[in-house]
Scaffold this motif. Structure first.
Motif, PDB file in Angstrom:
ATOM      1  N   ASN A  31       3.783  12.912  -2.967  1.00  8.45           N
ATOM      2  CA  ASN A  31       2.743  12.195  -2.914  1.00  8.45           C
ATOM      3  C   ASN A  31       2.725  10.610  -2.663  1.00  8.45           C
ATOM      4  O   ASN A  31       3.877  10.119  -3.211  1.00  8.45           O
ATOM      5  CB  ASN A  31       1.486  12.662  -3.740  1.00  8.45           C
ATOM      6  CG  ASN A  31       1.877  11.930  -5.130  1.00  8.45           C
ATOM      7  OD1 ASN A  31       1.766  10.832  -5.085  1.00  8.45           O
ATOM      8  ND2 ASN A  31       1.594  12.853  -6.062  1.00  8.45           N
ATOM      9  N   GLN A  33       0.432   6.864  -3.471  1.00 12.15           N
ATOM     10  CA  GLN A  33      -0.438   6.169  -3.952  1.00 12.15           C
ATOM     11  C   GLN A  33      -0.745   5.054  -3.599  1.00 12.15           C
ATOM     12  O   GLN A  33       0.278   4.273  -3.422  1.00 12.15           O
ATOM     13  CB  GLN A  33      -0.562   6.347  -5.403  1.00 12.15           C
ATOM     14  CG  GLN A  33      -0.511   7.652  -6.078  1.00 12.15           C
ATOM     15  CD  GLN A  33      -0.495   7.888  -7.474  1.00 12.15           C
ATOM     16  OE1 GLN A  33      -0.713   6.828  -8.437  1.00 12.15           O
ATOM     17  NE2 GLN A  33      -0.090   9.080  -7.983  1.00 12.15           N
ATOM     18  N   TYR A  35      -2.285   1.045  -4.582  1.00 14.18           N
ATOM     19  CA  TYR A  35      -3.053   0.280  -5.766  1.00 14.18           C
ATOM     20  C   TYR A  35      -3.389  -1.244  -5.031  1.00 14.18           C
ATOM     21  O   TYR A  35      -2.605  -1.558  -4.387  1.00 14.18           O
ATOM     22  CB  TYR A  35      -2.140   0.079  -6.941  1.00 14.18           C
ATOM     23  CG  TYR A  35      -1.970   1.343  -7.836  1.00 14.18           C
ATOM     24  CD1 TYR A  35      -0.842   2.362  -7.131  1.00 14.18           C
ATOM     25  CD2 TYR A  35      -2.695   1.584  -8.917  1.00 14.18           C
ATOM     26  CE1 TYR A  35      -0.777   3.475  -7.870  1.00 14.18           C
ATOM     27  CE2 TYR A  35      -2.265   2.799  -9.497  1.00 14.18           C
ATOM     28  CZ  TYR A  35      -1.600   3.821  -9.110  1.00 14.18           C
ATOM     29  OH  TYR A  35      -1.463   4.913  -9.755  1.00 14.18           O
ATOM     30  N   PHE A  45      -5.920   1.573  -9.224  1.00 13.75           N
ATOM     31  CA  PHE A  45      -5.716   2.785  -8.295  1.00 13.75           C
ATOM     32  C   PHE A  45      -6.746   2.743  -7.127  1.00 13.75           C
ATOM     33  O   PHE A  45      -8.082   2.813  -7.603  1.00 13.75           O
ATOM     34  CB  PHE A  45      -5.744   4.047  -9.251  1.00 13.75           C
ATOM     35  CG  PHE A  45      -5.633   5.361  -8.459  1.00 13.75           C
ATOM     36  CD1 PHE A  45      -6.696   6.128  -8.393  1.00 13.75           C
ATOM     37  CD2 PHE A  45      -4.604   5.639  -7.824  1.00 13.75           C
ATOM     38  CE1 PHE A  45      -6.522   7.453  -7.637  1.00 13.75           C
ATOM     39  CE2 PHE A  45      -4.415   6.863  -6.913  1.00 13.75           C
ATOM     40  CZ  PHE A  45      -5.357   7.697  -6.975  1.00 13.75           C
ATOM     41  N   GLN A  48      -4.832   8.451  -3.370  1.00 14.88           N
ATOM     42  CA  GLN A  48      -3.609   9.384  -3.502  1.00 14.88           C
ATOM     43  C   GLN A  48      -3.632  10.155  -2.116  1.00 14.88           C
ATOM     44  O   GLN A  48      -4.535  10.807  -1.679  1.00 14.88           O
ATOM     45  CB  GLN A  48      -3.641  10.271  -4.724  1.00 14.88           C
ATOM     46  CG  GLN A  48      -2.440  11.193  -4.637  1.00 14.88           C
ATOM     47  CD  GLN A  48      -2.555  11.755  -5.920  1.00 14.88           C
ATOM     48  OE1 GLN A  48      -2.036  11.502  -6.881  1.00 14.88           O
ATOM     49  NE2 GLN A  48      -2.571  13.102  -5.950  1.00 14.88           N
ATOM     50  N   PHE A  88      -0.175  -2.584  -3.279  1.00 16.08           N
ATOM     51  CA  PHE A  88       1.187  -1.743  -3.793  1.00 16.08           C
ATOM     52  C   PHE A  88       1.118  -0.159  -3.194  1.00 16.08           C
ATOM     53  O   PHE A  88       0.134   0.198  -3.533  1.00 16.08           O
ATOM     54  CB  PHE A  88       1.550  -1.684  -5.333  1.00 16.08           C
ATOM     55  CG  PHE A  88       1.933  -3.083  -5.725  1.00 16.08           C
ATOM     56  CD1 PHE A  88       0.805  -3.710  -6.454  1.00 16.08           C
ATOM     57  CD2 PHE A  88       3.186  -3.579  -5.813  1.00 16.08           C
ATOM     58  CE1 PHE A  88       1.158  -5.047  -6.923  1.00 16.08           C
ATOM     59  CE2 PHE A  88       3.320  -4.811  -6.205  1.00 16.08           C
ATOM     60  CZ  PHE A  88       2.565  -5.326  -6.949  1.00 16.08           C
TER      61      PHE A  88
ATOM     62  N   GLY B  98       1.848  12.458 -11.383  1.00 14.40           N
ATOM     63  CA  GLY B  98       1.712  12.546  -9.911  1.00 14.40           C
ATOM     64  C   GLY B  98       0.262  12.187  -9.661  1.00 14.40           C
ATOM     65  O   GLY B  98       0.105  12.383  -8.421  1.00 14.40           O
ATOM     66  N   GLY B 100      -3.276   9.486 -10.041  1.00 16.99           N
ATOM     67  CA  GLY B 100      -3.700   7.893 -10.241  1.00 16.99           C
ATOM     68  C   GLY B 100      -3.528   7.609 -11.711  1.00 16.99           C
ATOM     69  O   GLY B 100      -3.876   8.361 -12.428  1.00 16.99           O
ATOM     70  N   GLN B 101      -2.760   6.298 -11.611  1.00 20.11           N
ATOM     71  CA  GLN B 101      -2.530   5.996 -12.935  1.00 20.11           C
ATOM     72  C   GLN B 101      -3.641   4.559 -13.228  1.00 20.11           C
ATOM     73  O   GLN B 101      -3.844   3.911 -12.238  1.00 20.11           O
ATOM     74  CB  GLN B 101      -1.433   5.123 -13.126  1.00 20.11           C
ATOM     75  CG  GLN B 101      -0.131   6.264 -13.100  1.00 20.11           C
ATOM     76  CD  GLN B 101       1.197   5.913 -13.405  1.00 20.11           C
ATOM     77  OE1 GLN B 101       1.265   4.584 -13.645  1.00 20.11           O
ATOM     78  NE2 GLN B 101       2.280   6.592 -12.906  1.00 20.11           N
ATOM     79  N   TYR B 102      -4.111   4.472 -14.526  1.00 20.41           N
ATOM     80  CA  TYR B 102      -5.007   3.361 -14.748  1.00 20.41           C
ATOM     81  C   TYR B 102      -4.311   2.457 -15.888  1.00 20.41           C
ATOM     82  O   TYR B 102      -3.890   2.707 -16.807  1.00 20.41           O
ATOM     83  CB  TYR B 102      -6.219   4.114 -15.501  1.00 20.41           C
ATOM     84  CG  TYR B 102      -7.033   4.938 -14.634  1.00 20.41           C
ATOM     85  CD1 TYR B 102      -6.628   6.203 -14.379  1.00 20.41           C
ATOM     86  CD2 TYR B 102      -7.874   4.447 -13.663  1.00 20.41           C
ATOM     87  CE1 TYR B 102      -7.438   7.206 -13.326  1.00 20.41           C
ATOM     88  CE2 TYR B 102      -8.729   5.189 -12.691  1.00 20.41           C
ATOM     89  CZ  TYR B 102      -8.166   6.618 -12.590  1.00 20.41           C
ATOM     90  OH  TYR B 102      -8.892   7.314 -11.854  1.00 20.41           O
TER      91      TYR B 102
END
Lengths: 111, 112
Positions: A31, A33, A35, A45, A48, A88, B98, B100-102
């Motif tokens: 995947n 993502q 940002y 974020f 995704q 990013f 895998g 989304g990160q916060y």
């Protein structure tokens, strides 16, 4: 070495112009993502993408994941001053446990 | 809702000293991460944790130690700070691998 390449490094646009940043990996990603980091801020974020050829939209932002799942792009239509920041991409390699971030594209919007 | 917090926000220390950066999240996320951000390198993963008492090395773990005795806390320790560890450190959390990160607000560390 850098796992995920991102271009361009910098982009200056006039307000109202479009903007695109590209992300490329040498290996297949499970995947990707995206940002956004405002100047002096922290990464936030955005979205995704998981499926081959996937396209997602968030208002003026369009995100694409390549058919081979090795590249992605973020396109902003009619930029505004609020779009300023560094964008990013971050890829999760197939079988890996952690994300690899691109070096980012710093967007400046000239009013 | 505090989300994810980091402390201190700014720190100046001397070479050779031990420094601990704190990270706390209120979401009960399983995964937590430590990154450093330097010009020209983007975000590089130092360590991550999949759950309490489970940690693993990232891309640049040398010179750092982590622990995770509680789900909500993930401190990062520089055992003997070096000038090359001058950076902005971000803690992040996510529900799973895998996704989304916060990110927390970051800690700007200067080693003199």
């Amino acid at each position: 070495g850098q796992q995920v390449m991102q271009i361009p490094q910098y982009q200056h646009v006039q307000e109202g112009e479009d903007f695109t940043t590209y992300c490329n990996s040498s290996t297949t990603l499970s995947n990707i993502q995206w940002y956004k980091q405002r100047p002096g801020g922290h990464p936030v974020f955005l979205i995704q993408l998981v499926k081959s050829g996937e396209v997602k939209k968030q208002k003026r932002l369009t995100f694409q994941f390549g058919e081979a799942k090795k590249n992605s792009s973020l396109h902003i239509t009619a930029t505004q001053t609020t779009d300023v920041g560094t964008y990013f991409c971050a890829g999760l390699k197939t079988g890996a446990n952690n994300l690899f971030f691109g070096t980012g594209t710093r967007l400046t919007v000239i009013p | 809702d505090a989300g994810i917090t980091q402390s201190p926000r700014y720190k100046i220390t001397e070479t050779g000293r031990q420094v601990t950066l704190m990270c706390h999240q209120t979401w009960s996320h399983s995964y937590m991460f430590w990154y450093r951000q330097d010009l020209g390198h983007g975000l590089r993963l130092i360590y991550y944790s999949a759950a309490a008492d489970i940690t693993d090395k990232g891309e640049v773990p040398d010179g750092y130690v982590v622990s995770r005795s509680k789900t909500e806390n993930f401190p990062l320790t520089l055992e003997s700070a070096t000038r090359s560890q001058t950076s902005v450190y971000f803690c992040a959390s996510s529900k799973g691998q895998g996704v989304g990160q916060y990110f927390g607000p970051g800690t700007r560390l200067t080693v003199t």
